[in-house]
Design an enzyme around this catalytic site. Structure first.
Site, PDB file in Angstrom:
ATOM      1  N   MET A  30      32.889  38.084  44.687  1.00 60.57           N
ATOM      2  CA  MET A  30      31.862  38.018  45.731  1.00 60.57           C
ATOM      3  C   MET A  30      31.314  39.416  46.023  1.00 60.57           C
ATOM      4  O   MET A  30      30.626  39.618  47.037  1.00 60.57           O
ATOM      5  CB  MET A  30      32.444  37.408  47.004  1.00 60.57           C
ATOM      6  CG  MET A  30      32.901  35.965  46.776  1.00 60.57           C
ATOM      7  SD  MET A  30      32.905  34.982  48.269  1.00 60.57           S
ATOM      8  CE  MET A  30      34.073  35.870  49.262  1.00 60.57           C
ATOM      9  N   GLY A  36      41.014  46.386  43.159  1.00 60.18           N
ATOM     10  CA  GLY A  36      41.586  45.070  42.828  1.00 60.18           C
ATOM     11  C   GLY A  36      40.676  44.345  41.855  1.00 60.18           C
ATOM     12  O   GLY A  36      41.120  43.872  40.789  1.00 60.18           O
ATOM     13  N   HIS A  37      39.391  44.271  42.195  1.00 54.83           N
ATOM     14  CA  HIS A  37      38.426  43.672  41.266  1.00 54.83           C
ATOM     15  C   HIS A  37      38.400  44.465  39.960  1.00 54.83           C
ATOM     16  O   HIS A  37      38.347  43.901  38.870  1.00 54.83           O
ATOM     17  CB  HIS A  37      37.020  43.685  41.865  1.00 54.83           C
ATOM     18  CG  HIS A  37      36.865  42.972  43.167  1.00 54.83           C
ATOM     19  ND1 HIS A  37      36.749  43.636  44.365  1.00 54.83           N
ATOM     20  CD2 HIS A  37      36.806  41.657  43.470  1.00 54.83           C
ATOM     21  CE1 HIS A  37      36.603  42.757  45.346  1.00 54.83           C
ATOM     22  NE2 HIS A  37      36.647  41.546  44.836  1.00 54.83           N
ATOM     23  N   GLY A 147      42.747  37.097  40.562  1.00 52.75           N
ATOM     24  CA  GLY A 147      43.815  37.881  41.167  1.00 52.75           C
ATOM     25  C   GLY A 147      44.891  37.005  41.794  1.00 52.75           C
ATOM     26  O   GLY A 147      44.590  35.979  42.418  1.00 52.75           O
ATOM     27  N   GLN A 153      44.189  29.956  45.286  1.00 54.56           N
ATOM     28  CA  GLN A 153      42.974  29.827  44.485  1.00 54.56           C
ATOM     29  C   GLN A 153      43.321  29.817  42.988  1.00 54.56           C
ATOM     30  O   GLN A 153      42.838  28.977  42.226  1.00 54.56           O
ATOM     31  CB  GLN A 153      42.029  30.978  44.793  1.00 54.56           C
ATOM     32  CG  GLN A 153      40.866  31.118  43.836  1.00 54.56           C
ATOM     33  CD  GLN A 153      39.886  32.182  44.279  1.00 54.56           C
ATOM     34  OE1 GLN A 153      39.078  31.929  45.164  1.00 54.56           O
ATOM     35  NE2 GLN A 153      39.943  33.353  43.695  1.00 54.56           N
TER      36      GLN A 153
END
Ligand code: AMP
Length: 279
Positions: A30, A36-37, A147, A153
């Site tokens: 998003m 992290g991404h 992640g 998710q």
């Protein structure tokens, strides 16, 4: 790095890559990207010839009372980070490109989405599955990278891929943390300095719970009680949930026998943060 905004452009790019015999990795995000991404993108760059990163604040996974409008956005910063990580394509569509106004078909995950975050965010995972399913159909990746930070998710997406026969391998990637332990999150930007300090109660309780499990404690209630007591010492924290579930089925477990996910969502002020560990 190319920035594409339409489904047609992405399909053409991927078709061309495929004609050259290249494999394709997808990292759905998003935006407002952090390390992290970045770790997901680097993993994709390592494992696939071409990496597509989608940046789309997906309206259908936010309830009306949630932070869709306030969600931080900074495409310029994201493009810089993705260039450094070696991504090949950013797919940054408008909502009108992703959703037909009269769309009637969605993907609704069943039992896995009823516990943990799904309990307090009942429409969330339906929105996630629908948009991720659409991205899989648009990009047709060989691998897609998610992640472990969003553990529920990840479990739901893996199940969706199995149940609906999507031809993509789902790769789970470890949680990347700030130096003091706080899990990196785009939402950390909402925290004022006091809240930023208070937010450490999540990662500290993760550490505490993990240590107890590693020391041989099998009774999850004993572990959860200690984690909850630690969080409750923080006046700015309000627990949404702290739970132990089977890491595949997301159903509550009281004893550690197989892979067990300890997951939490905690409000720090108005900001809802999540963290977890698996034993
Ligand atoms: P988001 O932009 O929050 O939707 O996240 C996009 C992807 O990045 C999801 O697969 C997240 O699980 C993953 N992600 C977000 N934060 C982290 C983190 N701190 N460590 C690892 N992965 C993360």
């Amino acid at each position: 790095m190319k920035i594409l905004t339409t489904v047609k452009e992405v399909r053409e790019y991927v078709k061309e890559a495929r004609m050259q015999g290249k494999t394709v990795g997808l990292v759905p995000t998003m935006g407002y990207l952090h390390e992290g991404h970045g770790s997901l993108v680097k993993k994709s760059v390592e494992e696939c010839d071409v990496t597509v990163v989608s940046i789309f604040v997906n309206p259908t996974q936010f309830a009306p009372n949630e932070d869709f409008d306030a969600y931080p956005r900074d495409l310029e910063h994201d493009v810089k980070l993705l260039t450094e990580c070696g991504a090949d394509v950013v797919f940054h569509p408008e909502a009108s490109e992703m959703y037909f106004p009269d769309a009637t078909t969605t993907i609704v995950p069943d039992v896995l989405s009823k516990n943990l975050c799904g309990k307090s965010r009942p429409i969330h995972f339906g929105g996630v599955c629908t948009v991720v399913g659409k991205l899989f159909n648009i990009v047709t990746p060989d691998k897609a990278f998610f992640g472990q930070k969003d553990a529920q998710q990840l479990a739901i997406i893996k199940r969706m891929v199995r149940d609906l026969n999507f031809g993509v391998e789902i790769v789970g990637c470890p949680i990347i943390r700030e130096e003091d332990g706080l899990a990196k999150s785009s939402r950390n930007t909402y925290l004022n300095p006091d809240e930023r300090q208070a937010a450490l109660c999540l990662s500290q309780s993760v550490k505490l719970g993990k240590e107890m499990a590693q020391a041989g404690e099998k009774n999850t209630k004993v572990i959860l009680d200690a984690m909850i007591a630690h969080i409750e010492k923080e006046p700015l924290a309000k627990i949404d949930y702290v739970q132990s579930v089977d890491a595949i089925t997301m159903q509550d477990v009281e004893e550690i026998t197989g892979e067990t996910l300890f997951a939490m969502a905690v409000y720090i002020g108005k900001t809802r943060l999540i963290d977890n560990f698996i034993v």
